[in-house]
Write a protein that holds these residues in place. Structure first.
Motif, PDB file in Angstrom:
ATOM      1  N   PRO A   1      -7.895   0.249  -3.491  1.00  9.69           N
ATOM      2  CA  PRO A   1      -8.231   1.433  -2.673  1.00  9.69           C
ATOM      3  C   PRO A   1      -7.424   2.612  -3.193  1.00  9.69           C
ATOM      4  CG  PRO A   1      -7.595  -0.448  -1.287  1.00  9.69           C
ATOM      5  CD  PRO A   1      -7.289  -0.831  -2.701  1.00  9.69           C
TER       6      PRO A   1
ATOM      7  N   VAL B   1      -5.855  -0.484   8.942  1.00 11.32           N
ATOM      8  CA  VAL B   1      -5.770  -1.909   8.640  1.00 11.32           C
ATOM      9  C   VAL B   1      -6.548  -2.668   9.700  1.00 11.32           C
ATOM     10  CG1 VAL B   1      -4.139  -3.822   8.826  1.00 11.32           C
ATOM     11  CG2 VAL B   1      -3.606  -1.898   7.350  1.00 11.32           C
TER      12      VAL B   1
ATOM     13  N   GLN C   1       2.609  -2.813   6.162  1.00  9.50           N
ATOM     14  CA  GLN C   1       3.587  -3.868   5.922  1.00  9.50           C
ATOM     15  C   GLN C   1       2.894  -5.214   6.025  1.00  9.50           C
ATOM     16  OE1 GLN C   1       7.018  -3.340   8.472  1.00  9.50           O
ATOM     17  NE2 GLN C   1       7.654  -1.509   7.352  1.00  9.50           N
TER      18      GLN C   1
ATOM     19  N   PRO D   1      -4.854   5.124  -3.797  1.00  5.10           N
ATOM     20  CA  PRO D   1      -3.544   5.272  -3.157  1.00  5.10           C
ATOM     21  C   PRO D   1      -3.294   6.685  -2.633  1.00  5.10           C
ATOM     22  CG  PRO D   1      -3.299   5.146  -5.542  1.00  5.10           C
ATOM     23  CD  PRO D   1      -4.746   4.884  -5.241  1.00  5.10           C
TER      24      PRO D   1
ATOM     25  N   TYR E   1       0.840  -1.201   0.000  1.00  9.95           N
ATOM     26  CA  TYR E   1       0.000   0.000   0.000  1.00  9.95           C
ATOM     27  C   TYR E   1       0.875   1.252   0.000  1.00  9.95           C
ATOM     28  CZ  TYR E   1      -4.036  -2.958   0.305  1.00  9.95           C
ATOM     29  OH  TYR E   1      -4.986  -3.891  -0.003  1.00  9.95           O
TER      30      TYR E   1
ATOM     31  N   VAL F   1      -7.174  -4.106   4.443  1.00  8.81           N
ATOM     32  CA  VAL F   1      -7.229  -2.656   4.576  1.00  8.81           C
ATOM     33  C   VAL F   1      -8.694  -2.248   4.704  1.00  8.81           C
ATOM     34  CG1 VAL F   1      -6.867  -0.500   3.302  1.00  8.81           C
ATOM     35  CG2 VAL F   1      -5.049  -2.210   3.417  1.00  8.81           C
TER      36      VAL F   1
ATOM     37  N   PHE G   1      -5.817   6.050   6.665  1.00  7.03           N
ATOM     38  CA  PHE G   1      -5.476   4.689   6.249  1.00  7.03           C
ATOM     39  C   PHE G   1      -5.497   3.760   7.465  1.00  7.03           C
ATOM     40  CE2 PHE G   1      -2.605   1.200   5.465  1.00  7.03           C
ATOM     41  CZ  PHE G   1      -2.934   0.816   4.182  1.00  7.03           C
TER      42      PHE G   1
ATOM     43  N   SER H   1       2.313   2.434   3.232  1.00  6.94           N
ATOM     44  CA  SER H   1       1.430   2.731   4.361  1.00  6.94           C
ATOM     45  C   SER H   1       1.278   1.537   5.289  1.00  6.94           C
ATOM     46  CB  SER H   1       0.035   3.132   3.875  1.00  6.94           C
ATOM     47  OG  SER H   1       0.108   4.300   3.122  1.00  6.94           O
TER      48      SER H   1
ATOM     49  N   VAL I   1      -1.149  -1.189  -7.284  1.00  4.05           N
ATOM     50  CA  VAL I   1      -0.749  -0.258  -6.242  1.00  4.05           C
ATOM     51  C   VAL I   1      -1.405  -0.561  -4.886  1.00  4.05           C
ATOM     52  CG1 VAL I   1      -0.286   1.465  -8.016  1.00  4.05           C
ATOM     53  CG2 VAL I   1      -2.376   1.626  -6.675  1.00  4.05           C
ATOM     54  N   ASP I   2      -1.962  -1.774  -4.741  1.00  3.12           N
ATOM     55  CA  ASP I   2      -2.374  -2.191  -3.399  1.00  3.12           C
ATOM     56  C   ASP I   2      -1.216  -2.945  -2.724  1.00  3.12           C
ATOM     57  OD1 ASP I   2      -2.671  -4.335  -5.157  1.00  3.12           O
ATOM     58  OD2 ASP I   2      -4.734  -4.777  -4.618  1.00  3.12           O
ATOM     59  N   TRP I   3      -0.874  -4.108  -3.274  1.00  2.00           N
ATOM     60  CA  TRP I   3       0.185  -4.896  -2.639  1.00  2.00           C
ATOM     61  C   TRP I   3       1.575  -4.562  -3.182  1.00  2.00           C
ATOM     62  CZ3 TRP I   3      -1.313  -7.075   1.669  1.00  2.00           C
ATOM     63  CH2 TRP I   3      -2.659  -7.392   1.819  1.00  2.00           C
TER      64      TRP I   3
ATOM     65  N   LEU J   1      -0.661 -15.046   3.871  1.00  4.36           N
ATOM     66  CA  LEU J   1      -0.453 -13.744   4.509  1.00  4.36           C
ATOM     67  C   LEU J   1      -0.518 -13.969   6.014  1.00  4.36           C
ATOM     68  CD1 LEU J   1      -0.145 -10.675   4.258  1.00  4.36           C
ATOM     69  CD2 LEU J   1      -2.636 -10.508   4.086  1.00  4.36           C
ATOM     70  N   GLU J   2       0.610 -13.781   6.674  1.00  3.93           N
ATOM     71  CA  GLU J   2       0.654 -14.045   8.118  1.00  3.93           C
ATOM     72  C   GLU J   2       0.183 -12.838   8.914  1.00  3.93           C
ATOM     73  OE1 GLU J   2       2.065 -16.842   9.771  1.00  3.93           O
ATOM     74  OE2 GLU J   2       2.277 -17.949   7.887  1.00  3.93           O
ATOM     75  N   ARG J   3       0.555 -11.661   8.436  1.00  2.49           N
ATOM     76  CA  ARG J   3       0.260 -10.450   9.211  1.00  2.49           C
ATOM     77  C   ARG J   3       0.159  -9.264   8.284  1.00  2.49           C
ATOM     78  NH1 ARG J   3       4.079  -7.771  13.405  1.00  2.49           N
ATOM     79  NH2 ARG J   3       2.389  -6.330  13.911  1.00  2.49           N
ATOM     80  N   LEU J   4      -0.724  -8.335   8.608  1.00  2.96           N
ATOM     81  CA  LEU J   4      -0.792  -7.049   7.906  1.00  2.96           C
ATOM     82  C   LEU J   4      -0.954  -5.976   8.965  1.00  2.96           C
ATOM     83  CD1 LEU J   4      -1.017  -5.586   5.104  1.00  2.96           C
ATOM     84  CD2 LEU J   4      -3.487  -5.694   5.409  1.00  2.96           C
ATOM     85  N   TYR J   5      -0.112  -4.964   8.935  1.00  6.46           N
ATOM     86  CA  TYR J   5      -0.135  -3.955  10.001  1.00  6.46           C
ATOM     87  C   TYR J   5       0.413  -2.635   9.475  1.00  6.46           C
ATOM     88  CZ  TYR J   5       4.736  -5.418  10.093  1.00  6.46           C
ATOM     89  OH  TYR J   5       6.019  -5.731   9.711  1.00  6.46           O
ATOM     90  N   VAL J   6       0.156  -1.593  10.240  1.00  3.84           N
ATOM     91  CA  VAL J   6       0.706  -0.280   9.894  1.00  3.84           C
ATOM     92  C   VAL J   6       2.000  -0.108  10.683  1.00  3.84           C
ATOM     93  CG1 VAL J   6       0.320   2.213   9.994  1.00  3.84           C
ATOM     94  CG2 VAL J   6      -1.566   0.681   9.400  1.00  3.84           C
ATOM     95  N   PRO J   7       3.126   0.089   9.984  1.00  5.26           N
ATOM     96  CA  PRO J   7       4.383   0.193  10.720  1.00  5.26           C
ATOM     97  C   PRO J   7       4.427   1.475  11.548  1.00  5.26           C
ATOM     98  CG  PRO J   7       4.733   0.694   8.402  1.00  5.26           C
ATOM     99  CD  PRO J   7       3.299   0.262   8.538  1.00  5.26           C
TER     100      PRO J   7
ATOM    101  N   GLN K   1       3.462  -9.575   6.141  1.00  3.86           N
ATOM    102  CA  GLN K   1       4.385 -10.688   6.315  1.00  3.86           C
ATOM    103  C   GLN K   1       3.802 -11.916   5.646  1.00  3.86           C
ATOM    104  OE1 GLN K   1       4.996 -10.789  10.588  1.00  3.86           O
ATOM    105  NE2 GLN K   1       6.793  -9.459  10.373  1.00  3.86           N
TER     106      GLN K   1
END
Ligand SMILES: Cc1cc2nc3c(=O)[nH]c(=O)nc-3n(C[C@H](O)[C@H](O)[C@H](O)COP(=O)(O)OP(=O)(O)OC[C@H]3O[C@@H](n4cnc5c(N)ncnc54)[C@H](O)[C@@H]3O)c2cc1C
Ligand SMILES: Nc1ncnc2c1ncn2[C@@H]1O[C@H](COP(=O)(O)O)[C@@H](O)[C@H]1O
Lengths: 329, 265
Positions: free
Chosen positions: B12, B23, A144, B14, A139, B30, B21, A142, B128-130, B228-234, A146
């Motif tokens: 979505p 998650v 990350q 960009p 994204y 998202v 934004f 925006s 432009v998503d993944w 996909l193990e995890r999706l998060y906002v860093p 895994q």
């Protein structure tokens, strides 16, 4: 049984082992324990045989060299079958490539031929409990994600400068093995007619200790002149946002970001750049960001270490002058 | 009569402000932002533009838009039709909603096979998503046709495709016989914007809808290659120091002194 880590190496234009390859070898060494097996490196190109020693010094136990004048420059149709052969013969558990021109093009095609998957543009790979987990921004930076893999080998491309190279150790002995570097003319369907390098003067953007970047806030191509002067005073290079490259204000080769270059200077000065996540993707490893922007709410300020709110036209000339003065002391 | 197939994904927007934004970490998705509509993936619209530029020169070209996704993806197909494309195909099959990149490529390749003959398949350099950038080349491998990535210009004449590629430090001209796959980058230029008249005409155009079985595929046999193990906002943790001053001059000088203090210049 698949085991070991294979690094697809690259040479620079002037025939050195590419920095990214040393970084990948560093990552491979760290992962080899958990993955099982050793670290092997494949070097495809013309006149790359001499680089096998280098690859060994940076951590490769064994280097497979495919040396052929026809491999002088990367060309998918010529390179992919050789990499595929090496993968099939060595059956590594993990294959690492750089997120370079070569990696971007080769990794998905290699994966498809091996019937496996690839996680592109990763910033981290971890192995443990029989699983490899690759972390990658998505994204536009925006978020990350895994990923783990359900097939083997696991293929990962890593972003430049995301991994630390192992210290160079010239006493390390690696075995160099020449492999079949034949290019079957019939498998080469595409033809490179012409290649043109954009020459830029001064320090290379990727190696510069200081980068001064301009964005749409410069108002026009002439805005880059004062930035070039500042960069020169600082011994640095000039970068640009995609917005200005798209507008034709500055050459594409200077674009920093997700679809441009990744830079890792000690100091990054963003002038008239709003700080979109896709731009930040190119400087995510930079610790010292200076932002000069007239909008106090610009998102660049959230990641900047030093923030100057104001019109660049009024700030940059005075700043450059002061820098020159300090440098002269 | 050249036939160009453009693969268009819907994503979505960009340009969604970072502050909005979000998650859903449990769902690993998202969260759609109310009031911000999804858009055709930026590079895919540029791909449609590339096809239209070929059609401008060779008017008997047919451009087919191909999309794999839920019913809502119809909007992106319609946008592409309004830009000037001729046909639209939506592969909508709930069994494929969780398809990873490799299942996606297989399904698109099967659909392209059904739409054959074709001269050119155009994809975006990355959705432009993944931001993965694999589907175009994977389709080429499955179809066993050449692939040229990251194009800034595509010319097509008499069965020959000539592509200007963007390299990190320059450009390259590559040639391939058709059929082949080309992935495009933003250096190609701005996509044209549909006129109202075109939008209305596109609204009336029929979009074909296919399922996996229409393509001779058994969705249950198509297994994802990654999980996909995890999706998060860093998290970003930066302490920002604001350089203040009465005048711009003062700020500029202060900044220089600060940087000198920090040994950065
Ligand atoms: C898939 C995708 C990939 C992308 N890849 C990249 C990429 O690789 N690199 C990249 O950079 N972008 C990339 N982008 C584009 C990105 O989203 C932004 O649109 C772009 O970075 C904005 O550029 P900018 O900051 O120069 O312009 P703007 O967002 O228009 O910002 C201009 C800034 O200048 C400030 N300003 C105006 N006048 C002045 C003045 N006189 N003095 C000081 N400040 C002033 C304004 O306050 C504003 O903050 C990508 C986008 C997408 C969708
Ligand atoms: N679901 C989809 N439907 C249509 N085209 C797609 C889809 N997913 C990917 N593509 C195409 O493949 C390109 C690369 O996507 P990706 O590999 O996901 O980054 C996109 O720019 C599209 O052209």
């Amino acid at each position: 049984m698949a085991e070991g880590v294979l690094v697809i190496g690259e040479a620079t234009e002037d025939g050195q082992l590419a920095p990214i390859t040393a970084e990948l070898l560093g990552a491979a060494r760290r992962l080899a324990g958990a993955v099982g097996g050793g670290v092997i490196c494949a070097l495809l190109g013309s006149g790359v045989e001499g680089l096998a020693k280098e690859a060994a010094a940076f951590g490769a136990d064994k280097v497979f060299v495919a040396d052929n004048a026809l491999l002088k420059e990367y060309q998918g149709d010529a390179y992919v079958p050789i990499a595929e052969r090496i993968c099939k013969e060595q059956s590594p558990a993990l294959v690492l490539l750089g997120q370079t021109m070569l990696g971007r093009d080769m990794a998905p095609r290699l994966a498809a031929r091996l019937g496996t998957a690839v996680a592109m543009d990763c910033i981290d790979v971890a192995a443990g409990g029989g699983k490899v987990v690759a972390t990658r921004p998505c994204y536009g930076g925006s978020a990350q994600a895994q990923y783990s893999f359900n097939t083997s080998p696991q293929i990962v491309t890593l972003r430049a400068k995301s991994q630390d190279p192992a210290p160079r150790d010239d006493s390390r002995q690696g075995e160099a093995v020449k492999v079949d570097a034949d290019v079957n003319p019939e498998s080469v369907r595409t033809r490179i007619v012409d290649r043109r390098k954009e020459k830029s003067e001064g320090v290379r953007l990727e190696d510069a200790p200081v980068v001064v970047s301009g964005g749409r806030g410069l108002g026009g191509p002439e805005g880059f002149k004062p930035l070039e002067e500042l960069a020169e005073a600082l011994g640095g290079a000039v970068g640009a946002s995609r917005a200005v490259c798209d507008l034709g204000w500055y050459p594409v080769a200077h674009q920093v970001g997700l679809t441009g270059k990744v830079v890792t200077p000690d100091l990054y000065i963003a002038v008239g750049i709003s700080g979109a996540s896709q731009h930040m993707a190119g400087i995510s490893q930079v610790k010292n960001i200076v932002a000069i922007n007239k909008d106090p709410d610009a998102s660049i300020f959230k990641v900047a270490r030093f923030a100057v709110v104001g019109d660049w036209k009024e700030i940059i000339p005075a700043f450059t002058e002061k820098v020159r003065e300090l440098k002269a002391q | 009569m050249p036939h160009i197939i453009c693969c268009v994904k819907q994503v979505p927007d960009p340009e969604t402000p970072a502050s909005q934004f979000r998650v859903d970490e449990a769902a690993k998705k998202v969260v759609p932002v109310p009031g911000i509509a999804p858009v055709p993936s930026q590079f895919d619209t540029i791909g449609v533009e590339a096809a239209l530029r070929i059609k401008d020169k060779t008017p008997d070209t047919t451009i087919t838009i191909l999309s794999l996704g839920p019913e809502s993806y119809r909007d992106s197909i319609k946008h592409s039709l309004a830009m000037g494309a001729d046909e639209g195909v939506l592969i909508n099959d709930p069994a494929l909603y969780e398809a990873d990149h490799w299942v996606t490529a297989q399904v698109l390749a099967a659909a392209i096979g059904k739409l054959a003959p074709f001269d050119l398949v155009i994809c975006g350099r990355q959705a432009v998503d993944w931001d993965m950038g694999v589907v175009g080349s994977t389709i080429a491998e499955i179809l066993n046709v050449p692939c040229i990535t990251i194009a800034k210009e595509i010319q097509y004449k008499d069965g020959q495709v000539v592509v200007e590629r963007v390299l990190l430090d320059g450009f390259e001209t590559a040639e391939s016989p058709a059929p082949c796959v080309v992935t495009v980058s933003n250096e190609l230029g701005e996509p044209r914007y549909p006129q109202l008249r075109q939008i209305m005409a596109a609204a009336r155009k029929e979009v074909k809808v296919w399922t996996a079985s229409d393509l001779g595929l058994d969705a249950a046999q198509l297994k994802n290659l990654v999980s996909l193990e995890r999706l998060y906002v860093p998290e970003v943790k930066v302490e920002t120091e604001i350089i203040d001053g009465e005048t711009p001059q003062e700020k500029a000088e202060k900044l220089a002194l600060k940087l000198r203090e920090a040994k950065l210049i």
